[in-house]
Design a protein around this motif. Structure first.
Motif, PDB file in Angstrom:
ATOM      1  N   ALA A 200       0.825  -1.204   0.000  1.00 58.88           N
ATOM      2  CA  ALA A 200       0.000   0.000   0.000  1.00 58.88           C
ATOM      3  C   ALA A 200       0.861   1.257   0.000  1.00 58.88           C
ATOM      4  O   ALA A 200       0.536   2.249  -0.678  1.00 58.88           O
ATOM      5  CB  ALA A 200      -0.925   0.002   1.214  1.00 58.88           C
ATOM      6  N   ALA A 201       1.975   1.224   0.745  1.00 59.25           N
ATOM      7  CA  ALA A 201       2.854   2.390   0.810  1.00 59.25           C
ATOM      8  C   ALA A 201       3.445   2.715  -0.554  1.00 59.25           C
ATOM      9  O   ALA A 201       3.582   3.896  -0.927  1.00 59.25           O
ATOM     10  CB  ALA A 201       3.967   2.140   1.828  1.00 59.25           C
ATOM     11  N   VAL A 202       3.779   1.682  -1.319  1.00 57.92           N
ATOM     12  CA  VAL A 202       4.337   1.901  -2.654  1.00 57.92           C
ATOM     13  C   VAL A 202       3.266   2.419  -3.614  1.00 57.92           C
ATOM     14  O   VAL A 202       3.482   3.373  -4.371  1.00 57.92           O
ATOM     15  CB  VAL A 202       4.952   0.599  -3.206  1.00 57.92           C
ATOM     16  N   LEU A 203       2.093   1.795  -3.584  1.00 57.47           N
ATOM     17  CA  LEU A 203       1.030   2.149  -4.525  1.00 57.47           C
ATOM     18  C   LEU A 203       0.330   3.458  -4.171  1.00 57.47           C
ATOM     19  O   LEU A 203      -0.305   4.071  -5.027  1.00 57.47           O
ATOM     20  CB  LEU A 203      -0.005   1.020  -4.591  1.00 57.47           C
ATOM     21  N   ALA A 204       0.470   3.902  -2.928  1.00 54.71           N
ATOM     22  CA  ALA A 204      -0.227   5.117  -2.491  1.00 54.71           C
ATOM     23  C   ALA A 204       0.196   6.355  -3.273  1.00 54.71           C
ATOM     24  O   ALA A 204      -0.575   7.308  -3.393  1.00 54.71           O
ATOM     25  CB  ALA A 204      -0.002   5.351  -1.000  1.00 54.71           C
ATOM     26  N   ILE A 205       1.415   6.340  -3.814  1.00 52.00           N
ATOM     27  CA  ILE A 205       1.876   7.512  -4.574  1.00 52.00           C
ATOM     28  C   ILE A 205       1.050   7.732  -5.838  1.00 52.00           C
ATOM     29  O   ILE A 205       1.023   8.834  -6.382  1.00 52.00           O
ATOM     30  CB  ILE A 205       3.370   7.384  -4.951  1.00 52.00           C
ATOM     31  N   PHE A 206       0.357   6.672  -6.292  1.00 53.60           N
ATOM     32  CA  PHE A 206      -0.449   6.794  -7.496  1.00 53.60           C
ATOM     33  C   PHE A 206      -1.866   7.301  -7.196  1.00 53.60           C
ATOM     34  O   PHE A 206      -2.618   7.613  -8.124  1.00 53.60           O
ATOM     35  CB  PHE A 206      -0.536   5.450  -8.225  1.00 53.60           C
ATOM     36  N   ALA A 207      -2.225   7.368  -5.909  1.00 48.96           N
ATOM     37  CA  ALA A 207      -3.562   7.838  -5.533  1.00 48.96           C
ATOM     38  C   ALA A 207      -3.772   9.309  -5.893  1.00 48.96           C
ATOM     39  O   ALA A 207      -4.735   9.640  -6.601  1.00 48.96           O
ATOM     40  CB  ALA A 207      -3.805   7.601  -4.042  1.00 48.96           C
ATOM     41  N   PRO A 208      -2.923  10.231  -5.440  1.00 50.31           N
ATOM     42  CA  PRO A 208      -3.125  11.634  -5.835  1.00 50.31           C
ATOM     43  C   PRO A 208      -2.962  11.851  -7.332  1.00 50.31           C
ATOM     44  O   PRO A 208      -3.579  12.763  -7.898  1.00 50.31           O
ATOM     45  CB  PRO A 208      -2.054  12.387  -5.032  1.00 50.31           C
ATOM     46  N   VAL A 209      -2.138  11.008  -7.989  1.00 51.66           N
ATOM     47  CA  VAL A 209      -2.003  11.115  -9.447  1.00 51.66           C
ATOM     48  C   VAL A 209      -3.345  10.827 -10.110  1.00 51.66           C
ATOM     49  O   VAL A 209      -3.783  11.548 -11.024  1.00 51.66           O
ATOM     50  CB  VAL A 209      -0.928  10.137  -9.972  1.00 51.66           C
ATOM     51  N   GLY A 210      -4.016   9.757  -9.662  1.00 52.67           N
ATOM     52  CA  GLY A 210      -5.320   9.416 -10.217  1.00 52.67           C
ATOM     53  C   GLY A 210      -6.357  10.482  -9.960  1.00 52.67           C
ATOM     54  O   GLY A 210      -7.148  10.833 -10.851  1.00 52.67           O
ATOM     55  N   VAL A 211      -6.373  11.042  -8.747  1.00 53.25           N
ATOM     56  CA  VAL A 211      -7.319  12.117  -8.423  1.00 53.25           C
ATOM     57  C   VAL A 211      -7.046  13.337  -9.286  1.00 53.25           C
ATOM     58  O   VAL A 211      -7.975  13.973  -9.802  1.00 53.25           O
ATOM     59  CB  VAL A 211      -7.235  12.482  -6.923  1.00 53.25           C
ATOM     60  N   TRP A 212      -5.767  13.673  -9.471  1.00 51.69           N
ATOM     61  CA  TRP A 212      -5.409  14.825 -10.313  1.00 51.69           C
ATOM     62  C   TRP A 212      -5.868  14.604 -11.746  1.00 51.69           C
ATOM     63  O   TRP A 212      -6.414  15.512 -12.383  1.00 51.69           O
ATOM     64  CB  TRP A 212      -3.891  15.045 -10.280  1.00 51.69           C
TER      65      TRP A 212
END
Length: 247
Positions: A200-212
């Motif tokens: 989850a810590a690794v994949l979490a960086i893609f969360a704000p990218v997806g929201v953006w």
């Protein structure tokens, strides 16, 4: 995890972020079925939950105070009931059954998008509190089992007189509360492990990218093409999960 698994999981997280930011979760939890092709179902939901909470923070912040308190009053109680039922299912049934259930949900939502079942629904009058509770309860169940609570609650909210921003903001608050509540049964069932937190810590960086991407890029990308892609991914992953569970 192989390199291809990491790529697919990153795409799944970004698609989820785009859905939550731009469509109120209308993609129906495409992330979990995609990731469940590589990871055990309980590991997938444990990985995705903290990521979803990160997305919820950005989503609520983007639509701050634009939600409908009236609608939230109707749907939140049912959502909590569904969450309890979903936690019971996750705690009782083995992985093969959970994988089949996630695959079945994915296939049903794919068929819904192909045949536009929800869009064919017509009410002579606005749906009331009973229908709101039913949709919210189903949403709570599918959200807990597969983080796919969007379509059931949208069946109700799409029939309500909400403007676009109010519609998205209301779904954002609903799932912020439900996802936060799911932390309790997930902890109790032992879903959170060192492995799940690391992934989850690794994949979490893609969360704000997806929201953006959901807030900005989709302004220039035709909506129908994006939905076609997401529907295809959802259907293929659902069929794969069902076949794995049966075989």
């Amino acid at each position: 995890m192989t390199a291809s698994a990491w790529v697919i999981c990153a795409i799944a997280v970004m698609l989820t972020g785009i859905s939550k930011a731009a469509f109120g979760g209308a993609l129906g939890g495409v992330g979990v079925p995609l990731m469940a092709m590589f990871l055990a179902p309980r590991l997938v939901v444990a990985v995705m939950l903290p990521i979803l909470c990160v997305m919820d923070f950005f989503g609520v912040k983007a639509y701050w105070k634009k939600w409908s308190w009236v609608e939230l009053k109707f749907i939140l109680p049912g959502g909590f009931v569904g969450m309890v039922l979903g936690a019971f299912v996750m705690g009782v049934f083995p992985d093969a059954y959970i994988k089949a259930l996630i695959g079945g949900i994915a296939v049903l939502f794919t068929l819904d998008r192909i045949f536009h079942v929800r869009q064919r629904l017509r009410w002579q009058q606005q749906p009331g509190a009973v229908f709101a509770s039913i949709c919210a309860t189903i949403s709570g169940v599918t959200s807990t089992v597969a983080h796919a609570g969007g379509p059931p609650i949208l069946v109700y909210l799409m029939a309500r007189p909400l403007v676009k921003e109010q519609f998205v903001a209301t779904t954002a608050v609903f799932f912020t509360v439900i996802n936060a509540g799911k932390m309790v049964p997930y902890f109790a069932l032992g879903f959170f492990t060192r492995e799940s937190m690391q992934i989850a810590a690794v994949l979490a960086i893609f969360a704000p990218v997806g929201v953006w991407l959901g807030l900005h890029v989709l302004r220039v990308i035709p909506e129908k093409y994006f939905f076609h892609l997401a529907t295809g991914l959802l259907g293929v992953s659902g069929i794969k999960l069902l076949s794995d569970a049966i075989l």
